[in-house]
Design an enzyme around this catalytic site. Structure first.
Site, PDB file in Angstrom:
ATOM      1  N   GLU A  85       2.319   1.580  -3.389  1.00 50.80           N
ATOM      2  CA  GLU A  85       1.331   2.083  -4.348  1.00 50.80           C
ATOM      3  C   GLU A  85       1.299   3.618  -4.295  1.00 50.80           C
ATOM      4  OE1 GLU A  85      -2.746   3.643  -4.016  1.00 50.80           O
ATOM      5  OE2 GLU A  85      -2.959   1.561  -3.316  1.00 50.80           O
ATOM      6  N   HIS A  86       1.378   4.176  -3.093  1.00 50.90           N
ATOM      7  CA  HIS A  86       1.385   5.638  -2.954  1.00 50.90           C
ATOM      8  C   HIS A  86       2.723   6.231  -3.391  1.00 50.90           C
ATOM      9  CE1 HIS A  86      -2.199   6.729  -0.326  1.00 50.90           C
ATOM     10  NE2 HIS A  86      -2.328   5.434  -0.491  1.00 50.90           N
ATOM     11  N   HIS A 106       0.824  -1.202   0.000  1.00 55.49           N
ATOM     12  CA  HIS A 106       0.000   0.000   0.000  1.00 55.49           C
ATOM     13  C   HIS A 106       0.864   1.260   0.000  1.00 55.49           C
ATOM     14  CE1 HIS A 106      -3.493   2.334   2.108  1.00 55.49           C
ATOM     15  NE2 HIS A 106      -3.303   2.741   0.884  1.00 55.49           N
ATOM     16  N   GLU A 159      -4.708   7.080   6.567  1.00 53.44           N
ATOM     17  CA  GLU A 159      -5.752   6.426   5.772  1.00 53.44           C
ATOM     18  C   GLU A 159      -6.187   5.129   6.462  1.00 53.44           C
ATOM     19  OE1 GLU A 159      -4.658   5.456   1.704  1.00 53.44           O
ATOM     20  OE2 GLU A 159      -6.391   4.130   1.525  1.00 53.44           O
ATOM     21  N   GLU A 198       4.383   9.697   2.503  1.00 53.70           N
ATOM     22  CA  GLU A 198       3.275   8.811   2.149  1.00 53.70           C
ATOM     23  C   GLU A 198       3.094   7.672   3.141  1.00 53.70           C
ATOM     24  OE1 GLU A 198       1.094   9.337  -0.286  1.00 53.70           O
ATOM     25  OE2 GLU A 198       2.145  11.212  -0.728  1.00 53.70           O
TER      26      GLU A 198
HETATM   27 ZN   LIG Z   1      -4.194   4.487  -0.058  1.00 55.15          ZN
END
Ligand SMILES: [Zn+2]
Length: 1001
Positions: free
Chosen positions: A107-108, A104, A205, A180
């Site tokens: 991905e960012h 994750h 998040e 991030e």
């Molecule tokens: Zn995310």
């Protein structure tokens, strides 16, 4: 973004795409698909790839071309289809073995700049330089997917270049990881005396995601049922484990997972394949050698006896009944999803088990009254290598856990004995047929999501698309063996020892304990720091802040120009004729693939004030309680057998030229295959003329489900609730919007769901009906093919003739009604009149509200009353909202503030909203809003900034529209293509001066 689990009815829902989003779909002919079939031969070499398969899939009007890349082994699937909304995606198998959230965070972080495009956040920057119809990235449990779509060929090449570079050649700088992923930083980075805290986008998040009890439950089902390998961990990251991830581990994860040998490329649409392959080969694949990626997920070892687990969660103060908030589900492990036909059969079987009021589990569980709704992720889940089926209840009392388990077992025994009714199987196959024909605007996206999991585990994605042959095979199995489905139930449910029972109950101390754990984690990290470490953290915090505040050079990124935007919109022909005397019907001829779309709008002008809060509930239950001779079960059966669905929803439609004027009403919508039109119109006629409001028990079930759904939806839509609330006192329509769809509605439904005697509410429904279900203030619309129109005209006319009409005219409740003729256009001889209400004495009154919600993150919104759609200032404000989001709010709220999102937006009704989403701050965010407004007033932006904002506004304005939805703006808002064209020209004309001018008003 992180996606956990997946929903029931995956197959149908996925293919249907997202009906709410407007997307562009053009159905011309099958040329792209035919061309591909003729053009490619197995064994042919194209730009480093070899064609391995060419297959026609007529049921979806496409040709599938499978290829593999010679030197790296990368796989490619192209689906040629006559659709302008072309899509690209690349997917990597990402199988983490801990919950630090590596896939994750990666991905960012790959989106923080790459070799060719070293500027931060190319996705967000490209939003302003492209006409993309979709751009995003997802981390699923075992893969990461990067999709985009656009209708413009030059844009496609630009975006492909940015995506390839981001995925294969990202910079992955340490500061990007800090921003991030996670970092330790002083609460005020400028003040080393303030305490050190955890910050980071993914960290926040996931903290937000973990406050969603449904999601948490789904995650636990998956990790307990599949404990042997990657599914036992949280791919998105557990907030308590994310701080264990290091920058070095992240880079290692990239090197081993984001490699062509571990990649699957997907292209869709009518652009030529050669061009895509050439670019993918030259810009990425040619720079790699084949590796052996060790990313395969091994089969889960089957259990020899069932297992049980209990977990706890935070209590939900918005849900009804605080003592009844326990969730329980029973899950069964199913075979490997790459066995396509078995997976198809089991997903159909699962629909039969749980969908609709006629399904055995609905009858046994939902109607038992023990809980409020099914447990999360009920039904077939095919997102993991081995699929699973879950069923259970939420909102039950703790003492009923065993009762629910017994009910599940008993229901399965019952099915094995009795099987399913033929009509239900037919209804399900009908549903597949209609979903295949119903054209969604994001069909490419729906397809890539549909095949992602199966392909990820080396299943055949083309087999999966051949729905027609799967249906045929399914029918054959049923014919040969009438007990086909019962035997499956016995094999996979009754006799399956790999069975998990999971329960979750609320714990008042839950949030406190979580906070405690986070504090301990923080303490442990901080205590291990040396004075030098601390100094370094302080300096890095400043460095990050400096980097974020630096103006960025984005000139390296490719861009479209404002001149690449079509100057004119294609006009949609609609015709209006009167039916059954004086009811206007709008006809819009479209290539709908044989599906007929029927809608009707009825005004709420005469409805007494005190009944209004109950309109959403009325709409929700109207098509579910039975009508005429049909009880609610028979009605549900007919709806499934003959239509694609019947729905009703309240609407508040602002006027295009006056802020204090709006139309209020209910929109009824439906669609069907043309052979079923008379049956569908008959159902509407029965619902309008003989609705049943007596089924009290079923009504109670529906009320509980509605209240539960509303409450579960708040975490995901907190910013929308905040915006509606903030806009409530700024225009007369605002109050009604709050009543219908705001926090007021959530709380009303909670109160109703808690009532012991529900009859007084049920008795309100016939009162609402009197004002709504007649043709006093009524208009209809139809989208269908030209060949169907005369049949449709007859059916609609017949339907309207059955409707009642008030004997004497009812007085509108609101004294000020404005009659507004619908726009005149070429060929439109009988324009109709809309009756809007207005409030000449309305005084906007700005006010502040704070809602205490049970989440550790905030949703902040501030609204300003501005200008209606038709005013030139509206165009300027629309550009300004985009400009402020891109150049100011995104940096302040997301990058610096650590919120998941934030920005500005202008509604059609002229309400300008500044908002944040999953935000750790609140007062600081309000300060950022003020700074953004000052920034706009100062005019410190360039012509390039304005052009970018225009591109991004036009990307939304020109988003594709499905044939089913063409002409809808005209029907609902009375908005003509001429008015849209005028607005378009205003958008093109917006200047620097205009923007500063509207900021100062
Ligand atoms: Zn995310």
């Amino acid at each position: 973004m992180w996606r956990s689990g997946c929903r029931a009815g995956v197959l149908l829902r996925r293919l249907n795409g997202r009906s709410a989003s407007l997307g562009a779909w053009r159905w011309a002919s099958t040329t792209a698909c035919e061309r591909a079939l003729l053009r490619y031969r197995v064994g042919e070499k194209i730009h480093g790839f070899t064609v391995s398969q060419v297959t026609s899939v007529p049921e979806l009007s496409l040709t599938a071309v499978k290829l593999s890349h010679d030197s790296t082994g990368a796989q490619h699937l192209h689906l040629a289809r006559e659709d302008r909304n072309n899509l690209f995606s690349v997917q990597f198998r990402t199988t983490p073995m801990d919950s630090s959230g590596a896939p994750h965070v990666l991905e960012h972080t790959v989106l923080c700049g790459s070799q060719r495009y070293p500027c931060r956040d190319p996705f967000f920057k490209m939003l302003n330089r492209s006409l993309s119809t979709f751009m995003n990235a997802f981390t699923a449990s075992d893969y990461t997917l990067y999709p985009f779509s656009t209708q413009n060929p030059k844009d496609f090449r630009n975006l492909l270049s940015v995506y390839l570079d981001a995925a294969f050649f990202p910079c992955l700088r340490e500061l990007d990881f800090w921003q991030e992923g996670w970092r330790l930083e002083h609460e005020d980075p400028n003040d080393p005396q303030t305490p050190l805290v955890f910050k980071g986008v993914v960290f926040n998040e996931m903290k937000g995601a973990f406050t969603d009890n449904e999601r948490m439950f789904s995650q636990h089902v998956q990790s307990h049922l599949l404990p042997d390998h990657t599914y036992s961990v949280v791919s998105g990251g557990d907030p308590l484990c994310i701080p264990d991830l290091t920058w070095e581990q992240l880079r290692q994860f990239h090197a081993t997972h984001y490699h062509p040998s571990n990649a699957r490329f997907f292209t869709y649409g009518n652009f030529p394949l050669e061009q895509h392959l050439k670019q993918i080969h030259e810009e990425a694949l040619s720079k790699f050698q084949r590796i052996k990626p060790h990313t395969t997920v091994p089969a889960q070892k089957p259990w020899d006896k069932p297992r049980e687990f209990q977990i706890t969660c935070a209590p939900d103060s918005l849900a009804a009944g605080s003592s009844e908030q326990t969730t329980i589900s029973v899950s069964f492990l199913l075979p490997d999803i790459t066995d396509t036909f078995e997976a198809f059969t089991l997903s159909l079987l699962s629909s039969l088990l749980i969908s609709g009021p006629n399904s055995p589990f609905y009858k046994a569980l939902i109607e038992s009254g023990l809980g409020t709704d099914f447990s999360p992720d009920v039904g077939y889940n095919g997102c993991t290598r081995e699929a699973y089926f879950s069923v259970g209840l939420q909102g039950i009392a703790e003492k009923d856990i065993q009762t629910v388990q017994d009910l599940v077992d008993r229901t399965l025994d019952d099915i094995i004995e009795k099987g399913f009714e033929d009509d239900r199987i037919e209804a399900l196959l009908h549903k597949i047929e209609i979903q295949m024909k119903h054209q969604s605007v994001s069909f490419g996206l729906a397809l890539t999501s549909y095949i992602a999991s199966c392909w990820n585990h080396d299943g055949d994605p083309v087999e999966l698309l051949k729905l027609g042959s799967q249906v045929a095979q399914f029918r054959k199995c049923l014919e040969e063996n009438p007990k086909f489905l019962q035997e499956k139930v016995k094999q996979y449910f009754k006799n399956n020892q790999h069975k998990l029972t999971l329960s979750m109950k609320p714990d008042d101390k839950y949030s406190e304990k979580q906070m405690q754990l986070e504090t301990e984690k923080l303490k442990q990290k901080v205590n291990s720091l040396s004075p030098e470490d601390k100094q370094q953290i302080y300096e890095k915090g400043l460095e990050l802040q400096a980097q974020q505040s630096q103006p960025q050079d984005v000139s390296c990124l490719p861009a479209l120009k404002v001149s690449d935007i079509e100057p004119r919109i294609p006009f949609t022909d609609v015709e209006v004729a009167l039916a059954a005397g004086d009811t206007p019907v709008q006809y819009c001829t479209q290539p709908t693939n044989g599906v007929i779309y029927f809608r009707a709008f009825s005004s709420l002008n005469t409805l007494p004030e005190e009944l209004r809060p109950y309109v959403p509930l009325f709409c929700n239950v109207l098509t579910k309680l039975g009508c005429g001779a049909l009880d609610y079960r028979e009605l549900a059966q007919q709806v499934d057998l003959k239509t694609g669905g019947l729905a009703a929803a309240p609407h508040v439609l602002p006027d295009d030229s006056h802020l204090d004027t709006y139309e209020q009403g209910v929109l009824f919508s439906s669609f069907c295959l043309d052979r079923n039109l008379p049956d569908m119109m008959h159902l509407w006629s029965e619902i309008f003329n003989n609705p049943c409001f007596e089924a009290e028990e079923h009504f109670r079930v529906l009320v509980k489900m509605t209240a539960q759904e509303l409450s579960n939806g708040v975490p995901d839509a907190g910013h929308l609730y905040a915006s509606i609330r903030a806009g409530r006192t700024l225009a007369p329509a605002g109050h009604l919007q709050e009543t219908f769809g705001g926090m007021d509605q959530v709380r009303l439904m909670k109160r109703i769901a808690e009532m012991t005697d529900i009859k007084p509410i049920l008795r309100k429904l016939p009162l609402i009906r009197k004002h709504l279900l007649n043709c006093d203030n009524f208009r209809c619309s139809v989208n269908a093919t030209p060949q169907q129109m005369s049949q449709v005209e007859n059916s609609v006319d017949n339907f309207l003739r059955t409707l009642s009409r008030s004997k004497k005219e009812r007085k509108p409740v609101h004294p000020h009604v404005v009659e507004k003729p619908a726009p005149k256009g070429p060929g439109r001889h009988s324009p109709f009149t809309r009756k809007l209400v207005t409030d000449p004495t309305f005084k906007p009154c700005p006010m502040k509200t704070h809602f205490q919600l049970p989440f550790p993150v905030n949703y902040v919104a501030e609204c300003i009353r501005t200008a209606p759609y038709a005013a030139p200032a509206h165009a300027s404000l629309k550009i300004l909202a985009r400009l402020m989001t891109a150049k100011c709010l995104h940096t302040e709220i997301r990058e610096k503030g650590g919120a998941y999102g934030g920005g500005a937006r202008l509604s059609y009704g002229g309400i300008f909203t500044l908002y944040s989403y999953r935000d750790p701050h609140s007062t600081e965010t309000l300060q950022s809003f003020l700074r953004a407004i000052d920034w706009a007033k100062s005019g410190r932006f360039t012509q390039q900034d304005i052009n970018e904002a225009k591109l991004s506004v036009f990307a939304a304005v020109d988003a594709p529209v499905a044939p089913s939805d063409k002409g809808l703006d005209c029907f609902l808002y009375g908005l003509s293509d001429e008015a849209k064209q005028a607005h378009r020209e205003q958008l093109f004309a917006v200047s620097h001066e205009d923007l500063v001018d509207v900021s100062n008003r």
